[in-house]
Scaffold this motif. Structure first.
Motif, PDB file in Angstrom:
ATOM      1  N   PRO A   1      21.970  42.531  26.093  1.00  0.00           N
ATOM      2  CA  PRO A   1      22.508  43.682  26.838  1.00  0.00           C
ATOM      3  C   PRO A   1      21.826  43.932  28.176  1.00  0.00           C
ATOM      4  O   PRO A   1      22.491  44.215  29.184  1.00  0.00           O
ATOM      5  N   GLU A   2      20.483  43.848  28.212  1.00  0.00           N
ATOM      6  CA  GLU A   2      19.766  44.078  29.474  1.00  0.00           C
ATOM      7  C   GLU A   2      20.113  43.002  30.487  1.00  0.00           C
ATOM      8  O   GLU A   2      20.306  43.278  31.674  1.00  0.00           O
ATOM      9  N   PHE A   3      20.192  41.755  30.026  1.00  0.00           N
ATOM     10  CA  PHE A   3      20.548  40.654  30.918  1.00  0.00           C
ATOM     11  C   PHE A   3      21.966  40.841  31.454  1.00  0.00           C
ATOM     12  O   PHE A   3      22.227  40.663  32.645  1.00  0.00           O
TER      13      PHE A   3
ATOM     14  N   THR B   1      25.248  33.533   8.771  1.00  0.00           N
ATOM     15  CA  THR B   1      25.744  33.471  10.138  1.00  0.00           C
ATOM     16  C   THR B   1      24.554  33.363  11.092  1.00  0.00           C
ATOM     17  O   THR B   1      23.640  34.201  11.043  1.00  0.00           O
ATOM     18  N   VAL B   2      24.548  32.351  11.919  1.00  0.00           N
ATOM     19  CA  VAL B   2      23.467  32.153  12.884  1.00  0.00           C
ATOM     20  C   VAL B   2      23.743  33.028  14.099  1.00  0.00           C
ATOM     21  O   VAL B   2      24.801  32.928  14.720  1.00  0.00           O
ATOM     22  N   GLU B   3      22.789  33.878  14.441  1.00  0.00           N
ATOM     23  CA  GLU B   3      22.928  34.788  15.582  1.00  0.00           C
ATOM     24  C   GLU B   3      22.209  34.188  16.790  1.00  0.00           C
ATOM     25  O   GLU B   3      21.008  33.922  16.733  1.00  0.00           O
ATOM     26  N   LEU B   4      22.960  33.974  17.875  1.00  0.00           N
ATOM     27  CA  LEU B   4      22.399  33.428  19.111  1.00  0.00           C
ATOM     28  C   LEU B   4      22.558  34.441  20.228  1.00  0.00           C
ATOM     29  O   LEU B   4      23.632  35.023  20.389  1.00  0.00           O
ATOM     30  N   THR B   5      21.497  34.642  21.021  1.00  0.00           N
ATOM     31  CA  THR B   5      21.529  35.601  22.132  1.00  0.00           C
ATOM     32  C   THR B   5      21.234  34.882  23.432  1.00  0.00           C
ATOM     33  O   THR B   5      20.196  34.225  23.572  1.00  0.00           O
ATOM     34  N   LEU B   6      22.146  34.991  24.376  1.00  0.00           N
ATOM     35  CA  LEU B   6      22.002  34.356  25.687  1.00  0.00           C
ATOM     36  C   LEU B   6      21.368  35.309  26.670  1.00  0.00           C
ATOM     37  O   LEU B   6      21.798  36.473  26.764  1.00  0.00           O
ATOM     38  N   GLY B   7      20.383  34.842  27.415  1.00  0.00           N
ATOM     39  CA  GLY B   7      19.780  35.655  28.469  1.00  0.00           C
ATOM     40  C   GLY B   7      18.570  36.451  28.015  1.00  0.00           C
ATOM     41  O   GLY B   7      17.955  37.134  28.841  1.00  0.00           O
ATOM     42  N   ALA B   8      18.212  36.421  26.768  1.00  0.00           N
ATOM     43  CA  ALA B   8      17.037  37.161  26.287  1.00  0.00           C
ATOM     44  C   ALA B   8      15.781  36.603  26.945  1.00  0.00           C
ATOM     45  O   ALA B   8      15.533  35.395  26.908  1.00  0.00           O
ATOM     46  N   GLY B   9      14.994  37.465  27.592  1.00  0.00           N
ATOM     47  CA  GLY B   9      13.766  37.036  28.243  1.00  0.00           C
ATOM     48  C   GLY B   9      13.952  36.525  29.641  1.00  0.00           C
ATOM     49  O   GLY B   9      12.971  36.238  30.333  1.00  0.00           O
ATOM     50  N   ASP B  10      15.197  36.382  30.131  1.00  0.00           N
ATOM     51  CA  ASP B  10      15.435  35.895  31.502  1.00  0.00           C
ATOM     52  C   ASP B  10      15.365  37.061  32.489  1.00  0.00           C
ATOM     53  O   ASP B  10      15.648  38.182  32.165  1.00  0.00           O
TER      54      ASP B  10
ATOM     55  N   ARG C   1      25.553  39.336  37.041  1.00  0.00           N
ATOM     56  CA  ARG C   1      27.012  39.214  37.032  1.00  0.00           C
ATOM     57  C   ARG C   1      27.373  37.748  36.862  1.00  0.00           C
ATOM     58  O   ARG C   1      27.135  36.930  37.741  1.00  0.00           O
ATOM     59  N   LEU C   2      27.948  37.413  35.712  1.00  0.00           N
ATOM     60  CA  LEU C   2      28.298  36.034  35.399  1.00  0.00           C
ATOM     61  C   LEU C   2      29.769  35.776  35.705  1.00  0.00           C
ATOM     62  O   LEU C   2      30.610  36.665  35.580  1.00  0.00           O
TER      63      LEU C   2
END
Length: 339
Positions: free
Chosen positions: A235-237, A330-339, A242-243
């Motif tokens: 969410p923060e990412f 269910t495998v949970e993947l998060t994009l942008g975490a820590g970026d 803006r992608l």
């Protein structure tokens, strides 16, 4: 209003430029002065035709303070240039926030017409037709749009969910159940339980036997060696970056500590996030190396601006998750975490 000093300065600059351009013609006085006069007139005329004179107004340079201000600004912008599909989508969402559902439907219709191949625009238009209907029903046009989307890409989950609702509303209960059932192994436990209840009711009303409980409670994906995955943006990412909604999202299963070549992969888009999917043997690029043959895999997702499945500098990747197979989780993947 535009300030007088600004207008005078702009006018002086245009006149000076016209003198410079016409100077080689000074020997022919009539032609010289004709060009000096013609250039400012032509410049002003051209700007009024293709420019944005309203953009010079101070009000146009101020940030809108309310939703109503933003809507008025966007309406004026689209009146000047109605060819902006994304602008119509933004206006439709704003109208929807204001509960102006009829106007939202019309705005989404403009966007859908301008972007016939944009799945997001088509989905928003179909949904807006239902929201503007007094009974909240998907009409024939909305249903046709949803059918077309699923025909082109059966993995479109929102289209599948909406189409099931449309068919249920139309009394096509068996078809509604058939439309919804592939979603069961793509949803989380709570969502799947709620949808399963609706499927059972649709099957009953459609004269079909109840779902087999073993299949309903133990997703066939696990039995076939498939892996259920949910991919979302941090969410923060998402709030900071803006992608491009058209950018590719690759969801990959690979051998831990092995070669980078995936044993199963699907290509989606940023516009679909968050999304749920199942990787199985049908997603394997190598028929000799199937997902169901492995005891352990590593799962990750990556946003690729280049659209290339192989990693590139600048890609946005999730943390890799190692799991044992078969797996019903269910495998949970998060994009942008820590970026």
């Amino acid at each position: 209003m535009v300030s007088l000093p600004f207008l005078l300065l702009a006018g002086a600059l245009v006149v000076a430029a016209s003198f410079v351009l016409a100077w080689p013609l000074r020997a022919q006085r009539g032609l010289f002065f004709g060009v000096v006069v013609a250039i400012p007139v032509l410049a002003l005329s051209l700007y009024r035709v293709v420019g944005t004179p309203a953009g010079l107004e101070p009000a146009q340079r101020e940030t809108p303070r309310t939703l109503a201000d933003a809507v008025a600004r966007l309406e004026a912008d689209l009146e000047r240039d109605p060819r902006q599909a994304e602008g119509w989508r933004l206006l439709g969402r704003a109208y929807r926030e204001q509960e102006r559902v009829g106007e939202a439907r019309d705005a989404f219709a403009r966007a859908a017409k301008l972007a016939p191949d944009d799945v997001g625009a088509q989905l928003e238009y179909a949904e807006s037709r239902a929201q503007a209907d007094p009974r909240l029903h998907f009409d024939e046009e909305a249903t046709a749009i949803l059918e077309r989307i699923l025909r082109d890409d059966p993995r479109q989950e929102r289209a599948r969910l909406f189409l099931g609702i449309a068919r249920r509303q139309a009394g096509r209960n068996a078809e509604a159940a058939e439309t919804w059932e592939p979603l069961l192994d793509r949803l989380g436990p709570e969502a799947a339980a709620g949808l399963r209840e609706q499927i059972e009711l649709a099957r009953k009303d459609g004269g079909l036997a109840p779902l087999d409980r073993a299949v309903a409670e133990a997703p066939e994906a696990a039995a076939a060696g498939g892996v259920r995955i949910r991919v979302a943006l941090d969410p923060e990412f998402a709030a900071r970056v803006r992608l491009d909604p058209r950018a590719s999202v690759f969801v990959i299963a690979r051998i831990p500590d092995g070669p980078p070549m995936p044993v199963a992969a699907q290509k989606r888009s940023v516009a679909e996030l968050p999304l749920s999917l199942t990787l199985d043997d049908g997603d394997s690029p190598m028929p000799t190396q199937k997902l169901s043959q492995l005891r352990e895999v590593e799962i990750l997702a990556r946003i690729s601006a280049s659209g290339n499945a192989m990693p590139r500098e600048g890609d946005i990747a999730s943390e890799a998750v190692r799991i044992a197979l078969p797996s019903s989780d269910t495998v949970e993947l998060t994009l942008g975490a820590g970026d």
